[in-house]
Design an enzyme around this catalytic site. Structure first.
Site, short mmCIF file in Angstrom:
data_model
loop_
_atom_site.label_atom_id
_atom_site.label_comp_id
_atom_site.label_asym_id
_atom_site.label_seq_id
_atom_site.Cartn_x
_atom_site.Cartn_y
_atom_site.Cartn_z
N HIS A 141 5.68 -2.94 18.13
CA HIS A 141 5.94 -2.30 16.84
C HIS A 141 7.29 -1.61 16.96
O HIS A 141 7.43 -0.62 17.69
CB HIS A 141 4.81 -1.28 16.60
N ASP A 196 2.02 4.32 1.99
CA ASP A 196 2.09 4.81 3.35
C ASP A 196 2.75 6.18 3.33
O ASP A 196 3.94 6.28 3.06
CB ASP A 196 2.89 3.85 4.23
N TYR A 252 0.83 -1.21 0.00
CA TYR A 252 0.00 0.00 0.00
C TYR A 252 0.86 1.25 0.00
O TYR A 252 2.10 1.17 0.03
CB TYR A 252 -0.95 -0.02 1.19
#
Lengths: 64, 504
Positions: free
Chosen positions: B245, B100, B98
């Site tokens: 993350h 980003d 995608y």
């Protein structure tokens, strides 16, 4: 020092897993300088001819 | 303790159109994503208009126990809303491709081992190369770079994700990770020409990302970047799991570097989960991560609050010893592989970093740069060295210097070209990524959207009767779980009724 020269990942017992392919130990020592020189000759041909312009033109937006 | 854990990588690629410096990067990124989806076809990638299922995204939830007010967030933090101007696709290998912000991003599928992470990370490079080939066929020649900095102030991320049990307090995780992340870069830094966010000072440093780290712990990923990110968006059962993350790492082009990045971190998380993390506390972690990055001789020491001063290798040795103490007698093959590379790289770095050419990214890049400096008498401020740094990470196998070194056997390969090629189209088998990816390839046209923890079907095209299959457990939906079922159903309707029956 001699012992250190030999230090490299040991091959795993399972046969389905390949050991690291490149001869790491050989790449070290005296061969290293020549290796790098060969590499420089090889990549000279693909380097951007106008480095300054290339670096100047490489502008990105920030990301995450 | 094992290195096994649900994990994955995300890569934001640098993107340019040579000769067109004013090209809009969001537009270029969209071209890349759409070109892959159209070139690969409907059984390999969802159409980019299908969209992402944002229902479970929570980018403002903070792992320290609160949620940031939406009105206070930077626009860049609002990653949970569909932007019609951008493009998004879910691939048959379980990955997400995608736009980003201003970069094409490949988020790998969830895998279970560092070796799988290497394979599906490199598959991402092949995915975007395929997009470039499609665009080149249309006369549009773009370039993509697997790096994290343009040398002029911009940094973009390569992230790692690790599933950890929710029961471990977040601040315990952060405390255990900070010294490790400050030191880890000497094993896995990508190397960078220039010091400072704007390359103000000529020179070479270990990490691409270190100069852009400005906080110890925090929620942001685009400003005030922290060593430990607190985004609490598990993409899984929130009561049971966190997704850690990690935004502090560099994109690695050496397979051993990628293996060590994921592998050592998974082991340290295992230590933290067991309450066995070393008791190390840095006096100033942000200053320390930069100081270590700025010294490729690896002699730089950093201060601990207890008054000790340790080098990065000494800090890593403390972690390695704790891992050893905590390991059970039966060490699985994946864990053993990581430990062997960890030990060998750390030992070689301590004697002479150049021994790690082909295994450690920054060392490999530095060897080439030093070769040019010697041969051509270049100072660090010479633009030719900055150009080599950028071209190092060009994905094009003809132009990219790391790619050429891999092709000529100078970079140690852990994943074979065949494994990587297979991973471009096939999902990993042991996580829910298998179900997600198989849905894309088997039910092309009937998958309306997907996300990490859902697949949304449109059984009858054009109707409003969407059906959402939730996958909150990352270890369910594996080939073993659901392969026989998928093989037995005639179509989506069959699948959906079988899944409902199963849940009853």
């Amino acid at each position: 020092m001699a012992g250190q020269e030999q230090k490299r990942p040991q091959r795993r017992d399972d046969e389905d897993t390949p050991a690291p392919e490149a001869p790491v130990a050989q790449q070290q020592d005296a061969a290293r300088g020549a290796e790098v020189d060969d590499l420089l000759d090889e990549i000279d041909g693909v380097l951007e001819t106008n480095a300054e312009e290339f670096v100047h033109g490489f502008v990105q937006k920030g990301g995450q | 303790m094992s290195v096994h854990r649900v994990m994955g990588t995300e890569t934001e690629y640098g993107v340019t159109r040579p000769g067109d410096p004013r090209a809009n990067p969001v537009h270029l990124s969209g071209l890349v994503v759409r070109a892959y989806a159209s070139g690969a076809g409907p059984t390999r990638a969802l159409p980019t208009g299908s969209g992402w299922d944002y229902a479970d995204e929570t980018p403002l939830r903070d792992a320290r126990g609160y949620e940031m007010a939406r009105a206070l967030a930077d626009l860049s933090q609002l990653t949970d809303v569909d932007d019609p101007a951008t493009a998004n696709s879910v691939l048959s290998n379980g990955a997400r491709l995608y736009v980003d912000h201003a970069h094409p991003e490949y988020s790998s599928p969830e895998v279970l081992t560092p070796r799988e992470a290497v394979i599906w990370d490199r598959a991402g490079d092949e995915v975007v190369l395929a997009a470039l080939a499609t665009l080149a066929g249309q006369g549009d020649h773009l370039r993509l770079y697997k790096n994290n900095v343009d040398g002029k102030g911009a940094s973009y991320g390569t992230h790692e994700n690790y599933l950890v049990p929710r029961e471990v307090p977040f601040l315990t995780i952060a405390a255990g990770l900070v010294p490790f992340f400050v030191a880890r870069q000497v094993l896995v830094g990508a190397g960078r020409v220039g010091l400072g966010q704007f390359s103000e000072v000529p020179g070479f440093q270990i990490s691409q990302r270190a100069d852009y780290i400005e906080a110890e712990i925090g929620l942001e990923t685009t400003l005030k970047r922290p060593i430990v990110n607190t985004r609490d968006e598990p993409h899984a059962t929130g009561e049971k799991y966190r997704r850690l993350h990690v935004i502090v790492g560099d994109a690695t082009l050496c397979d051993v570097g990628t293996l060590l990045r994921l592998g050592t971190t998974s082991l340290v998380l295992g230590l933290i989960e067991a309450g066995k993390a070393p008791r190390l506390e840095l006096a100033d972690p942000v200053a320390a991560i930069r100081a270590i990055s700025h010294d490729p001789t690896l002699r730089q020491t950093v201060e601990l609050v207890d008054g000790r001063a340790l080098t990065a290798l000494e800090i890593l040795a403390v972690y390695r010893e704790a891992v050893q103490d905590h390991l059970g007698s039966a060490v699985d093959a994946d864990t053993r592989e990581v430990l062997e590379h960890w030990d060998s790289v750390a030992a070689d770095l301590a004697v002479d970093p150049t021994r790690c050419v082909g295994r450690v990214d920054w060392v490999t890049k530095q060897a080439v740069l030093e070769g040019y400096r010697r041969r051509d008498g270049l100072e660090w401020g010479d633009p030719r060295l900055a150009a080599i740094d950028i071209q190092w990470s060009d994905l094009d196998p003809a132009r990219g210097l790391a790619a050429r070194m891999r092709a000529s056997g100078r970079v140690v390969g852990l994943a074979t070209p065949e494994e990587v090629a297979a991973a471009v189209v096939e999902p990993p088998e042991r996580t829910r990524a298998w179900f997600r990816g198989q849905c894309v390839s088997r039910f092309a046209g009937a998958v309306r959207a997907a996300s990490w923890d859902s697949v949304v079907f449109e059984p009858a095209q054009g109707t409003k009767g969407l059906r959402r299959v939730q996958m909150p457990e990352p270890l369910k939906g594996s080939r073993e779980d659901i392969g026989a079922l998928l093989d037995s159903v005639a179509g989506v309707d069959d699948l959906l009724s079988a899944l409902v029956t199963d849940e009853d």
